[in-house]
Design an enzyme around this catalytic site. Structure first.
Site, PDB file in Angstrom:
ATOM      1  N   ASP A 186      -0.697  -1.635   7.675  1.00  0.00           N
ATOM      2  CA  ASP A 186      -1.659  -2.819   7.325  1.00  0.00           C
ATOM      3  C   ASP A 186      -1.414  -3.434   5.921  1.00  0.00           C
ATOM      4  OD1 ASP A 186      -3.023  -2.775   9.578  1.00  0.00           O
ATOM      5  OD2 ASP A 186      -4.513  -1.470   8.952  1.00  0.00           O
ATOM      6  N   ILE A 187      -0.889  -2.522   5.007  1.00  0.00           N
ATOM      7  CA  ILE A 187      -1.096  -2.908   3.573  1.00  0.00           C
ATOM      8  C   ILE A 187       0.307  -3.809   3.471  1.00  0.00           C
ATOM      9  CG2 ILE A 187      -0.794  -1.875   1.174  1.00  0.00           C
ATOM     10  CD1 ILE A 187      -2.571   0.352   2.224  1.00  0.00           C
TER      11      ILE A 187
END
Length: 201
Positions: free
Chosen positions: A171-172
């Site tokens: 996600d990051i």
């Protein structure tokens, strides 16, 4: 906070980490980011370390949602959706994590929105992109990221057990790439007045 993006208005309707990471970055750089949550609040307000509140702070939620304003809307009701669409009227960027079919059903897909808001940059995250056999599938962090990038296979020492991805593993970086793409589209929007469709899988 910096003021590099002062004047940029961002509406975000996204949960968990990927798309909200993009909003957080833009907010850090001075954009006015408004996060739209359901009446019960974003689901990540009650996930993992987010449940532990210290002095009013929820570390997990705040990590991906600092530098934002918040509004609760029930977009399942016509009046809630109407408010959201009014908010988009003077926005520069719309960030979402909606699957293609859901975005179309709600009238929040780029093709529909550009008719009303031609300058709007519609930026989204997806599990597996907008084309191909898996484009309609949802995706989740380490599962879709690990399945596609080969990281889990390449990292363990031969004969060792498979690696367990850390929280926010995919996600990051996905949210970071989305923020970069939004900035590129914003530069063009300021020059031409035209919006853009962006998706990072």
């Amino acid at each position: 906070m910096l003021d590099l993006l002062k004047g940029m208005k961002v509406i975000e309707i996204a949960g968990f980490m990927a798309a909200p990471t993009a909003g957080r970055i833009l907010g850090e750089w001075g954009a006015d980011v408004i996060k739209v949550e359901p009446p019960q609040g974003d689901s990540t307000r009650g996930v993992g370390i987010s449940r532990h509140i210290l002095n009013g702070d929820q570390a997990g939620f705040d990590c991906f949602n600092a530098c934002k304003k918040y509004v609760a809307l029930d977009t399942r009701k016509p009046e809630g959706m109407e408010i959201l669409k009014k908010m988009l009227k003077d926005a520069d960027v719309f960030i979402s994590h909606l699957k293609i079919k859901d975005a179309i059903k709600l009238g929040l897909d780029y093709e529909t929105l550009k008719e009303k808001y031609p300058k709007l940059i519609c930026a989204s995250t997806s599990g597996y992109g907008l084309g191909g056999a898996w484009s309609t599938r949802g995706g989740f962090d380490g599962v879709s990221y690990a399945a596609r990038c080969g990281y889990v296979k390449d990292c363990p020492v031969e004969g060792d057990t498979p690696m367990v991805p850390y929280f926010g593993f995919g996600d990051i970086p996905t949210g970071t790439y989305l923020a970069m793409a939004i900035l590129a589209a914003y530069i063009r929007q300021q020059r031409t007045g035209q919006g853009e469709k962006i998706n990072v899988a």
